[in-house]
Enzyme design. Sequence first.
Site, PDB file in Angstrom:
ATOM      1  N   ASP A  76     -14.493  -5.830  10.308  1.00  0.00           N
ATOM      2  CA  ASP A  76     -13.211  -6.377  10.755  1.00  0.00           C
ATOM      3  C   ASP A  76     -13.390  -7.543  11.723  1.00  0.00           C
ATOM      4  OD1 ASP A  76     -11.224  -3.318  10.884  1.00  0.00           O
ATOM      5  OD2 ASP A  76     -12.221  -4.384   9.270  1.00  0.00           O
ATOM      6  N   ALA A  77     -14.374  -7.379  12.623  1.00  0.00           N
ATOM      7  CA  ALA A  77     -14.570  -8.408  13.645  1.00  0.00           C
ATOM      8  C   ALA A  77     -14.933  -9.748  13.006  1.00  0.00           C
ATOM      9  CB  ALA A  77     -15.663  -7.975  14.602  1.00  0.00           C
ATOM     10  N   LYS A  93      24.244  -5.238 -18.932  1.00  0.00           N
ATOM     11  CA  LYS A  93      24.766  -6.493 -18.380  1.00  0.00           C
ATOM     12  C   LYS A  93      25.313  -7.359 -19.512  1.00  0.00           C
ATOM     13  CE  LYS A  93      21.415  -6.452 -14.611  1.00  0.00           C
ATOM     14  NZ  LYS A  93      20.185  -6.971 -14.012  1.00  0.00           N
ATOM     15  N   LYS A 111      17.247   1.019 -14.918  1.00  0.00           N
ATOM     16  CA  LYS A 111      17.621   0.967 -13.502  1.00  0.00           C
ATOM     17  C   LYS A 111      16.453   1.583 -12.728  1.00  0.00           C
ATOM     18  CE  LYS A 111      21.397   1.795 -10.337  1.00  0.00           C
ATOM     19  NZ  LYS A 111      20.691   2.460  -9.234  1.00  0.00           N
ATOM     20  N   LYS A 130      24.328   6.082 -15.235  1.00  0.00           N
ATOM     21  CA  LYS A 130      23.466   7.026 -14.518  1.00  0.00           C
ATOM     22  C   LYS A 130      23.011   8.130 -15.467  1.00  0.00           C
ATOM     23  CE  LYS A 130      23.404   6.954 -10.284  1.00  0.00           C
ATOM     24  NZ  LYS A 130      22.508   6.289  -9.322  1.00  0.00           N
ATOM     25  N   CYS A 152       9.450  41.787  14.415  1.00  0.00           N
ATOM     26  CA  CYS A 152       8.768  41.329  13.185  1.00  0.00           C
ATOM     27  C   CYS A 152       8.023  40.032  13.519  1.00  0.00           C
ATOM     28  CB  CYS A 152       9.785  41.077  12.070  1.00  0.00           C
ATOM     29  SG  CYS A 152       9.069  40.307  10.612  1.00  0.00           S
ATOM     30  N   TYR A 185     -14.098 -10.727   9.998  1.00  0.00           N
ATOM     31  CA  TYR A 185     -12.874 -11.204   9.350  1.00  0.00           C
ATOM     32  C   TYR A 185     -11.969 -11.877  10.393  1.00  0.00           C
ATOM     33  CZ  TYR A 185      -8.360 -11.053   7.003  1.00  0.00           C
ATOM     34  OH  TYR A 185      -7.143 -11.393   6.464  1.00  0.00           O
ATOM     35  N   ASP A 186     -11.818 -11.216  11.530  1.00  0.00           N
ATOM     36  CA  ASP A 186     -10.983 -11.768  12.601  1.00  0.00           C
ATOM     37  C   ASP A 186     -11.500 -13.123  13.067  1.00  0.00           C
ATOM     38  OD1 ASP A 186     -10.233  -8.566  14.177  1.00  0.00           O
ATOM     39  OD2 ASP A 186      -9.401  -9.592  12.431  1.00  0.00           O
ATOM     40  N   ARG A 245      17.745  -5.606   0.970  1.00  0.00           N
ATOM     41  CA  ARG A 245      19.144  -5.849   0.648  1.00  0.00           C
ATOM     42  C   ARG A 245      20.032  -5.672   1.885  1.00  0.00           C
ATOM     43  NH1 ARG A 245      22.928  -1.929  -1.483  1.00  0.00           N
ATOM     44  NH2 ARG A 245      24.788  -3.062  -2.061  1.00  0.00           N
TER      45      ARG A 245
END
Length: 685
Positions: A36-37, A299, A119, A323, A440, A39-40, A140
Amino acid sequence: MPAAPDDPAQRVDELRSTVARHARAYYELDTPEIPDADYDRLLAELDELERANPELITADSPTQRVGGPADTAFSPVAHVVPMMSLHNAFDLADLGAWNDRVERRLEGQPVPEFAVELKFDGLAISLRYEDGILVQGATRGDGRVGEDVTHNVRTIADIPHQLPAAAPSVLEVRGEVYMKLSSFEALNQRQVEMAKATGKEAKLYVNPRNTAAGSLRQIDAGVTADRELSFFCYQLGLVEGGPELASHTETLDWLGRLGFPVNDHTKAFDSIEAVEERIRDFEARRHDFDYEFDGVVVKVNRLRLQNELGADAKAPRWAIAFKLPPEERTTTLLDIEVSIGPSGQATPFAVLEPVFVGGVTVGTATLHNQDQVAAKDVRPGDTVIVRRAGDVIPEVVGPVLSDRSADSVPWEFPASCPVCGEPLVRDEGAAATNCVNFRCPRQVRGRIEHFSGRAAMDIEFLGEKNIDRFVSLGLLEDVAGLYTLDFDLVLELEGFKEKSVDNLRKAIETSKARPLGNLLFALRIPEIGQVNGQTLAAAFGSMSRILDATVEEIAAVDGFGAVIAEAVQGWFSTPAARDLIERLRVAGLTMEAAEIDRSENQTLEGKSVVVSGTLEGFTRDGAKDAIVARGGKSPGSVSKKTLALVIGAEPGASKVTKAEDAGVPIIDEEGFVALLDTGELPNGS
Ligand code: IVH
């Protein structure tokens, strides 16, 4: 080889392709090639060069997209062309009526063509491209304003970052982000493997739709990438430039050529009868797809006619969503078992040969009570029909009698508790059967589980498994025992180390400061749920005043009345309750009520909003606090007076049904955030 420092453009190019390759390896393929280092460092070098040479910055540069949270995450995005919803048809008669309305509006001219497509069951998204570059992805929301999820949509392999040169200068493409069933299963498989490796219980995702929706609202794009989402486009938003298009199917073909994934089952038909046949065909082949769909969208294909038909406030008139009925599958009923609930209720449930239905694998289903089992007459060994619709809990519809073996006998409700062996009791006229043994172990555990739950005292690191162990080893007998737990003995138990014991000790200690309302709810006083707990605390101000209160005084509390007051006062007057409270007081728990925070705008003054299911951005208490802080209430159940039901992942089926029956709007988390802010419900709900 690095380019000469005096050639930043070339070095920028090099860095971009290197970073993009590693980002793909990390985010999409899950096979990082460099630490990662490193890449950074590459990304930082690119960033520095771009800052020094701003003319080299492009919208598709990795500095502008991959990895980590974007500054703009979830900020509002206005949809210039609103993202509308669809009207529903539940049967062929509804479809026919829609077709009649369309023809009437078109003054008798029949519709020459219908486009029929699936859908998809996912999350609607709008992608904006400027000069062929993906610049924004938005949810949305309420149709007019969504949320910026650009950093997340960029991790979806199906979504092009750059379009061919022929793309219009501005192009908004709408479609559905979804999760393939195979990706969903692989994700859960990874969860199982991770759990095995860490010795923890696997946290499985419930269904692809909720997982996809949750994934898109991650702050960390790395998490989204890890979930392997997919995309199908189905509509255009704002377009500036581009070719003249005559029909929906022509639009999809063009989008396909621009590199967007278009579902290849979309087809045009020239009569409503042919459309009906296509719907039946989809229904029959529902299980043959690697993704879920919950309906079929029909449609009007010609865009000129779509324009003529226009839209109402909620949805276009030129489209309808057919549906599909709740999904049903058959499987074997392996056994009927009885579970004992935390308050002793004995509930029969079906143990099924696991079956994938309605988007989830179902292995058990409730049979509610003795009468229900008798009415359905389901018996171990039967082939049974299992149904599941939407987010509703699975249900055993009944047996397939033709498959029943001749020697099968009706199932009988057990006479004794499967946990403690004491007799089960069914009161005359009652539907429920109960274990009435206060000692119980299931009930003891249940009371402690409830007490330590998130909405109550919220004791982290305790968990059902530990409670079970502590109770069965005799380390814990009731909730007050948590505060005198012998941690030296806990440390001796397998799996406990200094660190985990310390975490648990701190979590129990922290819980002492939980508000009085939480404590009242945590004690499982009859009739005292979360809301009544808060109300009681606010009305009396302290535990000692509640202990001294008369039935009349309790009955006078807003929303209580005589029945609740009797039950509450009855509980507080028992020596066992008084002794328990005294022990909790000595342990140092909060016994005084705090002032309610009313610093927020009172957008929900006097309104009640019910929350069900897990929200991404709020804990259960957090959601309630947010409502109360705005002057509202958040009761535990839906009534006609409820302003809205907010649903997160896995909402309670009965709340959803009740809201639907009572005409109470059901909104999602986005709608909830807007509601808190403005007091207004999202459009169309
Ligand atoms: S068209 C203006 N087509 O259904 C019409 N929507 O209930 C816009 N959906 O929010 C929608 N598959 O998330 C359309 N083939 C499809 C769809 C589809 C799924 C979703 C979409 C929309 C919701 C409306």
